[in-house]
Design a protein around this motif. Sequence first.
Motif, PDB file in Angstrom:
ATOM      1  N   VAL A   1       4.697 -25.858  24.676  1.00 54.98           N
ATOM      2  CA  VAL A   1       4.013 -25.895  23.382  1.00 54.98           C
ATOM      3  C   VAL A   1       4.496 -24.767  22.461  1.00 54.98           C
ATOM      4  CG1 VAL A   1       1.783 -25.971  22.215  1.00 54.98           C
ATOM      5  CG2 VAL A   1       1.995 -26.861  24.551  1.00 54.98           C
ATOM      6  N   PRO A   2       5.554 -25.012  21.674  1.00 54.52           N
ATOM      7  CA  PRO A   2       5.921 -24.046  20.631  1.00 54.52           C
ATOM      8  C   PRO A   2       4.951 -24.139  19.464  1.00 54.52           C
ATOM      9  CG  PRO A   2       7.410 -25.932  20.598  1.00 54.52           C
ATOM     10  CD  PRO A   2       6.494 -26.136  21.765  1.00 54.52           C
ATOM     11  N   GLU A   3       4.447 -22.990  19.022  1.00 54.17           N
ATOM     12  CA  GLU A   3       3.437 -22.964  17.969  1.00 54.17           C
ATOM     13  C   GLU A   3       3.951 -22.287  16.705  1.00 54.17           C
ATOM     14  OE1 GLU A   3      -0.959 -23.202  19.531  1.00 54.17           O
ATOM     15  OE2 GLU A   3      -0.182 -21.159  19.751  1.00 54.17           O
ATOM     16  N   LEU A   4       3.149 -22.404  15.660  1.00 60.10           N
ATOM     17  CA  LEU A   4       3.389 -21.709  14.388  1.00 60.10           C
ATOM     18  C   LEU A   4       4.691 -22.140  13.724  1.00 60.10           C
ATOM     19  CD1 LEU A   4       2.357 -18.145  15.640  1.00 60.10           C
ATOM     20  CD2 LEU A   4       0.887 -19.826  14.504  1.00 60.10           C
ATOM     21  N   THR A   5       5.087 -23.377  13.914  1.00 60.80           N
ATOM     22  CA  THR A   5       6.392 -23.826  13.434  1.00 60.80           C
ATOM     23  C   THR A   5       6.496 -23.878  11.909  1.00 60.80           C
ATOM     24  OG1 THR A   5       5.752 -26.164  13.547  1.00 60.80           O
ATOM     25  CG2 THR A   5       6.745 -25.190  15.519  1.00 60.80           C
ATOM     26  N   LEU A   6       5.358 -23.806  11.213  1.00 54.53           N
ATOM     27  CA  LEU A   6       5.379 -23.834   9.747  1.00 54.53           C
ATOM     28  C   LEU A   6       5.457 -22.438   9.129  1.00 54.53           C
ATOM     29  CD1 LEU A   6       2.720 -26.595   8.972  1.00 54.53           C
ATOM     30  CD2 LEU A   6       5.210 -26.797   8.831  1.00 54.53           C
ATOM     31  N   ALA A   7       5.545 -21.412   9.950  1.00 55.41           N
ATOM     32  CA  ALA A   7       5.483 -20.038   9.439  1.00 55.41           C
ATOM     33  C   ALA A   7       6.570 -19.750   8.402  1.00 55.41           C
ATOM     34  CB  ALA A   7       5.564 -19.047  10.588  1.00 55.41           C
TER      35      ALA A   7
ATOM     36  N   GLN B   1       1.702 -18.228   3.126  1.00 57.56           N
ATOM     37  CA  GLN B   1       0.507 -17.615   3.685  1.00 57.56           C
ATOM     38  C   GLN B   1       0.646 -17.312   5.180  1.00 57.56           C
ATOM     39  OE1 GLN B   1       0.815 -20.709   2.607  1.00 57.56           O
ATOM     40  NE2 GLN B   1      -0.529 -22.167   3.645  1.00 57.56           N
ATOM     41  N   MET B   2       1.711 -17.862   5.809  1.00 61.09           N
ATOM     42  CA  MET B   2       1.939 -17.622   7.233  1.00 61.09           C
ATOM     43  C   MET B   2       3.102 -16.666   7.477  1.00 61.09           C
ATOM     44  SD  MET B   2       1.477 -21.514   8.776  1.00 61.09           S
ATOM     45  CE  MET B   2       1.712 -20.988  10.486  1.00 61.09           C
ATOM     46  N   ALA B   3       3.601 -16.022   6.423  1.00 63.44           N
ATOM     47  CA  ALA B   3       4.805 -15.197   6.535  1.00 63.44           C
ATOM     48  C   ALA B   3       4.693 -14.133   7.619  1.00 63.44           C
ATOM     49  CB  ALA B   3       5.123 -14.550   5.190  1.00 63.44           C
ATOM     50  N   GLU B   4       3.528 -13.540   7.763  1.00 68.90           N
ATOM     51  CA  GLU B   4       3.371 -12.477   8.758  1.00 68.90           C
ATOM     52  C   GLU B   4       3.445 -13.003  10.197  1.00 68.90           C
ATOM     53  OE1 GLU B   4      -1.521 -12.317   9.049  1.00 68.90           O
ATOM     54  OE2 GLU B   4      -0.442 -10.811   7.883  1.00 68.90           O
ATOM     55  N   LEU B   5       3.374 -14.319  10.330  1.00 65.12           N
ATOM     56  CA  LEU B   5       3.423 -14.926  11.667  1.00 65.12           C
ATOM     57  C   LEU B   5       4.827 -15.360  12.069  1.00 65.12           C
ATOM     58  CD1 LEU B   5       0.214 -17.144  11.462  1.00 65.12           C
ATOM     59  CD2 LEU B   5       0.475 -14.956  12.632  1.00 65.12           C
ATOM     60  N   ILE B   6       5.828 -15.117  11.209  1.00 66.36           N
ATOM     61  CA  ILE B   6       7.192 -15.541  11.525  1.00 66.36           C
ATOM     62  C   ILE B   6       7.687 -14.946  12.837  1.00 66.36           C
ATOM     63  CG2 ILE B   6       9.607 -15.375  10.786  1.00 66.36           C
ATOM     64  CD1 ILE B   6       8.652 -15.818   7.915  1.00 66.36           C
ATOM     65  N   PRO B   7       7.504 -13.651  13.102  1.00 61.75           N
ATOM     66  CA  PRO B   7       7.962 -13.124  14.405  1.00 61.75           C
ATOM     67  C   PRO B   7       7.297 -13.828  15.591  1.00 61.75           C
ATOM     68  CG  PRO B   7       7.546 -11.329  12.881  1.00 61.75           C
ATOM     69  CD  PRO B   7       7.006 -12.561  12.227  1.00 61.75           C
ATOM     70  N   ALA B   8       5.994 -14.100  15.482  1.00 57.70           N
ATOM     71  CA  ALA B   8       5.308 -14.795  16.574  1.00 57.70           C
ATOM     72  C   ALA B   8       5.836 -16.218  16.727  1.00 57.70           C
ATOM     73  CB  ALA B   8       3.806 -14.815  16.312  1.00 57.70           C
TER      74      ALA B   8
END
Length: 215
Positions: A172-178, A183-190
């Motif tokens: 399950v790869p998540e956060l694929t829209l980062a 608004q999800m920019a800070e989640l790009i590393p995750a």
Amino acid sequence: MATLLHLDSSAFHEPSVSREVTAAFRRTWESSHPDGTVIYRDLAKDPLPHLDADGIASAFAPADSHTPGQATAAALRAELADELERADAILIGTPMYNFTIPSTLKAWLDQVIIVGRTAGEGGSVAGKPVTVVAARGGGYGPGTPRESFEFVTTYLEKVLTGMLSLDVEFIVPELTLAKTQPQMAELIPAAEASRAEAVQTATQKAKALAERFAA
């Protein structure tokens, strides 16, 4: 040699995290089985028809009594069931669309689940290993605010095990829209870490399955 049934269902080809991860799995599998067979269906590019009245009725009527429509529907369902039965392992790639699976994947499931053949007690595909790559744009894991909105793994686990008696594992790869949602920019590393972990896990699972069927 072993046979892999590989299904992709993302509407996108580039970029598509689910396709990227299934491709990594398939490369590893093929490197271990260069003389093997891969049955591939791109359900987005070549969608299957949804199960209709002819398809349902054909499963409960003798072949010699089928109408032309029922005969056509039965032939398709038999073809899909044959592919599933021939496979030693199954690989499914799916994104999350509106909290659940794409309708193209649901169409495949409805067509291939045939009670008395592939499904039900003593089904012909029971115990086969299936790896599902379930990519999702946000975070839906345990403890997250949207945990209860997740109907991809929850649905597929029930239908693949409960109807087909398959042995299911999820990647399950998540956060694929980062990368595409400001608004999800800070989640790009995750997101990148989740994608990399998914690719690594897919490679490891493919290698383990390949060794299992080479024995």
